[in-house]
Design a protein around this motif. Sequence first.
Motif, PDB file in Angstrom:
ATOM      1  N   ARG A   1      47.305  44.500  26.867  1.00 30.00           N
ATOM      2  CA  ARG A   1      46.501  45.533  26.222  1.00 30.00           C
ATOM      3  C   ARG A   1      46.732  45.543  24.707  1.00 30.00           C
ATOM      4  O   ARG A   1      45.835  45.842  23.928  1.00 30.00           O
ATOM      5  CB  ARG A   1      46.848  46.905  26.808  1.00 30.00           C
ATOM      6  CG  ARG A   1      46.432  47.102  28.254  1.00 30.00           C
ATOM      7  CD  ARG A   1      46.685  48.532  28.707  1.00 30.00           C
ATOM      8  NE  ARG A   1      46.491  48.659  30.142  1.00 30.00           N
ATOM      9  CZ  ARG A   1      47.462  48.612  31.038  1.00 30.00           C
ATOM     10  NH1 ARG A   1      48.720  48.464  30.635  1.00 30.00           N
ATOM     11  NH2 ARG A   1      47.210  48.724  32.328  1.00 30.00           N
ATOM     12  N   THR A   2      47.957  45.215  24.317  1.00 27.06           N
ATOM     13  CA  THR A   2      48.316  45.234  22.895  1.00 27.06           C
ATOM     14  C   THR A   2      47.863  43.976  22.177  1.00 27.06           C
ATOM     15  O   THR A   2      47.330  44.047  21.057  1.00 27.06           O
ATOM     16  CB  THR A   2      49.840  45.393  22.748  1.00 27.06           C
ATOM     17  OG1 THR A   2      50.266  46.555  23.482  1.00 27.06           O
ATOM     18  CG2 THR A   2      50.230  45.555  21.295  1.00 27.06           C
ATOM     19  N   TRP A   3      48.079  42.810  22.794  1.00 24.73           N
ATOM     20  CA  TRP A   3      47.713  41.527  22.176  1.00 24.73           C
ATOM     21  C   TRP A   3      46.907  40.694  23.183  1.00 24.73           C
ATOM     22  O   TRP A   3      47.451  39.767  23.816  1.00 24.73           O
ATOM     23  CB  TRP A   3      48.963  40.759  21.748  1.00 24.73           C
ATOM     24  CG  TRP A   3      49.709  41.401  20.630  1.00 24.73           C
ATOM     25  CD1 TRP A   3      49.293  41.554  19.336  1.00 24.73           C
ATOM     26  CD2 TRP A   3      51.021  41.993  20.691  1.00 24.73           C
ATOM     27  NE1 TRP A   3      50.262  42.184  18.590  1.00 24.73           N
ATOM     28  CE2 TRP A   3      51.330  42.472  19.394  1.00 24.73           C
ATOM     29  CE3 TRP A   3      51.960  42.157  21.706  1.00 24.73           C
ATOM     30  CZ2 TRP A   3      52.532  43.098  19.104  1.00 24.73           C
ATOM     31  CZ3 TRP A   3      53.154  42.789  21.424  1.00 24.73           C
ATOM     32  CH2 TRP A   3      53.427  43.250  20.135  1.00 24.73           C
TER      33      TRP A   3
ATOM     34  N   LEU B   1      51.855  49.115  18.948  1.00 24.81           N
ATOM     35  CA  LEU B   1      52.804  48.085  18.541  1.00 24.81           C
ATOM     36  C   LEU B   1      52.134  46.999  17.712  1.00 24.81           C
ATOM     37  O   LEU B   1      52.762  46.406  16.827  1.00 24.81           O
ATOM     38  CB  LEU B   1      53.456  47.472  19.788  1.00 24.81           C
ATOM     39  CG  LEU B   1      54.677  46.581  19.591  1.00 24.81           C
ATOM     40  CD1 LEU B   1      55.781  47.302  18.827  1.00 24.81           C
ATOM     41  CD2 LEU B   1      55.197  46.096  20.944  1.00 24.81           C
ATOM     42  N   ASP B   2      50.856  46.756  17.979  1.00 26.19           N
ATOM     43  CA  ASP B   2      50.133  45.730  17.223  1.00 26.19           C
ATOM     44  C   ASP B   2      49.921  46.127  15.765  1.00 26.19           C
ATOM     45  O   ASP B   2      49.613  45.269  14.925  1.00 26.19           O
ATOM     46  CB  ASP B   2      48.792  45.430  17.891  1.00 26.19           C
ATOM     47  CG  ASP B   2      47.943  46.671  18.099  1.00 26.19           C
ATOM     48  OD1 ASP B   2      48.518  47.770  18.246  1.00 26.19           O
ATOM     49  OD2 ASP B   2      46.709  46.554  18.117  1.00 26.19           O
ATOM     50  N   GLU B   3      50.080  47.415  15.452  1.00 23.73           N
ATOM     51  CA  GLU B   3      49.964  47.851  14.063  1.00 23.73           C
ATOM     52  C   GLU B   3      51.240  47.557  13.267  1.00 23.73           C
ATOM     53  O   GLU B   3      51.227  47.562  12.035  1.00 23.73           O
ATOM     54  CB  GLU B   3      49.656  49.348  14.010  1.00 23.73           C
ATOM     55  CG  GLU B   3      48.334  49.718  14.677  1.00 23.73           C
ATOM     56  CD  GLU B   3      48.090  51.207  14.680  1.00 23.73           C
ATOM     57  OE1 GLU B   3      48.873  51.939  14.032  1.00 23.73           O
ATOM     58  OE2 GLU B   3      47.124  51.655  15.324  1.00 23.73           O
TER      59      GLU B   3
ATOM     60  N   LEU C   1      53.441  50.587  25.018  1.00 23.34           N
ATOM     61  CA  LEU C   1      53.448  49.724  23.830  1.00 23.34           C
ATOM     62  C   LEU C   1      52.258  49.988  22.915  1.00 23.34           C
ATOM     63  O   LEU C   1      51.987  49.198  22.013  1.00 23.34           O
ATOM     64  CB  LEU C   1      53.476  48.252  24.254  1.00 23.34           C
ATOM     65  CG  LEU C   1      54.606  47.854  25.214  1.00 23.34           C
ATOM     66  CD1 LEU C   1      54.538  46.371  25.521  1.00 23.34           C
ATOM     67  CD2 LEU C   1      55.966  48.234  24.655  1.00 23.34           C
ATOM     68  N   ALA C   2      51.563  51.098  23.132  1.00 24.50           N
ATOM     69  CA  ALA C   2      50.399  51.425  22.306  1.00 24.50           C
ATOM     70  C   ALA C   2      50.807  51.565  20.839  1.00 24.50           C
ATOM     71  O   ALA C   2      51.777  52.235  20.517  1.00 24.50           O
ATOM     72  CB  ALA C   2      49.755  52.717  22.794  1.00 24.50           C
TER      73      ALA C   2
ATOM     74  N   TYR D   1      59.903  40.374  24.878  1.00 26.47           N
ATOM     75  CA  TYR D   1      59.898  41.786  25.252  1.00 26.47           C
ATOM     76  C   TYR D   1      60.908  42.029  26.371  1.00 26.47           C
ATOM     77  O   TYR D   1      61.014  41.235  27.319  1.00 26.47           O
ATOM     78  CB  TYR D   1      58.508  42.198  25.723  1.00 26.47           C
ATOM     79  CG  TYR D   1      58.481  43.567  26.368  1.00 26.47           C
ATOM     80  CD1 TYR D   1      58.628  44.723  25.596  1.00 26.47           C
ATOM     81  CD2 TYR D   1      58.335  43.703  27.742  1.00 26.47           C
ATOM     82  CE1 TYR D   1      58.628  45.979  26.193  1.00 26.47           C
ATOM     83  CE2 TYR D   1      58.320  44.949  28.346  1.00 26.47           C
ATOM     84  CZ  TYR D   1      58.466  46.089  27.560  1.00 26.47           C
ATOM     85  OH  TYR D   1      58.476  47.323  28.161  1.00 26.47           O
TER      86      TYR D   1
ATOM     87  N   LYS E   1      50.845  52.888  28.663  1.00 30.26           N
ATOM     88  CA  LYS E   1      50.676  53.165  27.240  1.00 30.26           C
ATOM     89  C   LYS E   1      51.978  53.018  26.456  1.00 30.26           C
ATOM     90  O   LYS E   1      52.053  53.433  25.302  1.00 30.26           O
ATOM     91  CB  LYS E   1      50.127  54.578  27.055  1.00 30.26           C
ATOM     92  CG  LYS E   1      48.770  54.793  27.700  1.00 30.26           C
ATOM     93  CD  LYS E   1      48.286  56.218  27.479  1.00 30.26           C
ATOM     94  CE  LYS E   1      46.921  56.454  28.115  1.00 30.26           C
ATOM     95  NZ  LYS E   1      46.452  57.848  27.908  1.00 30.26           N
TER      96      LYS E   1
ATOM     97  N   GLN F   1      55.831  57.032  20.408  1.00 27.25           N
ATOM     98  CA  GLN F   1      54.570  57.704  20.693  1.00 27.25           C
ATOM     99  C   GLN F   1      54.832  58.967  21.511  1.00 27.25           C
ATOM    100  O   GLN F   1      55.792  59.029  22.284  1.00 27.25           O
ATOM    101  CB  GLN F   1      53.625  56.775  21.475  1.00 27.25           C
ATOM    102  CG  GLN F   1      53.241  55.501  20.744  1.00 27.25           C
ATOM    103  CD  GLN F   1      52.205  55.736  19.659  1.00 27.25           C
ATOM    104  OE1 GLN F   1      51.929  56.870  19.272  1.00 27.25           O
ATOM    105  NE2 GLN F   1      51.627  54.666  19.148  1.00 27.25           N
TER     106      GLN F   1
ATOM    107  N   LEU G   1      51.562  44.417  27.499  1.00 25.37           N
ATOM    108  CA  LEU G   1      51.503  43.456  26.405  1.00 25.37           C
ATOM    109  C   LEU G   1      50.087  42.909  26.219  1.00 25.37           C
ATOM    110  O   LEU G   1      49.631  42.696  25.092  1.00 25.37           O
ATOM    111  CB  LEU G   1      52.474  42.307  26.669  1.00 25.37           C
ATOM    112  CG  LEU G   1      53.964  42.635  26.530  1.00 25.37           C
ATOM    113  CD1 LEU G   1      54.826  41.546  27.163  1.00 25.37           C
ATOM    114  CD2 LEU G   1      54.350  42.824  25.068  1.00 25.37           C
TER     115      LEU G   1
END
Length: 214
Positions: free
Chosen positions: A93-95, A65-67, A62-63, A139, A60, A182, A91
């Motif tokens: 999971r994020t993108w 990060l897409d925002e 990078l949870a 990253y 979790k 986070q 990564l």
Amino acid sequence: MTSIRWRRLMIASGFPLSFALSGLASGWSAVWWLLPLALLAVAYPVRAWSDAPLFPTGAKALAGLDELIDLRAGARVLDAGCGLGHGLQALRRTWPQAQLEGIEWSRPWQLIAALRCPWATIRRGDMWAQSWAEHDLVYLFQRPESMPRAAEKAQREMRPGSWLVSLEFEAKGLRPHARLQQPGQRPVWIYAIRETRPGTGHGPRDHDSSVDPS
């Protein structure tokens, strides 16, 4: 420099020491205590000890990060020094629509990462020798000592509009666009690569922000 040498020594000694203290080595010849160190040398060559040891990216980490970074579908994302592929999984999971790539100097780590992340392109190589110019985001989860080198490489090679993301450690040569924190997770430093101002090495300050979600 002395602190770096001590850190490398602790990394090298940690495996045989933990093996001996566990009691598994009781009654063994002293030479067998070096076996874990020999395995470490094969899996993680001495040349790579100046980079980060094997500290995996949390699931979790990078949870959210897409925002803060809006990547187009098919964007090229590089995990520089991908280890066993934990960062690539975070990564993804994020993108999930990104084109994920990894580079790792250790051959065993690279092979394991390729098995764990068949949807990513993972190469064996030197993350510092490979160009970052074609990537939309790079990253890193490195050492504090290697971050100035990463900042210089990003400024020199990455195009305006791309992103550098570092887990936990700040790139002192760059001004952060945002900092994601986070609960219970390491900080994530986010850098927007822009045209630099002559003689400064920094991008425009009026676009910088800081984000610390609660």
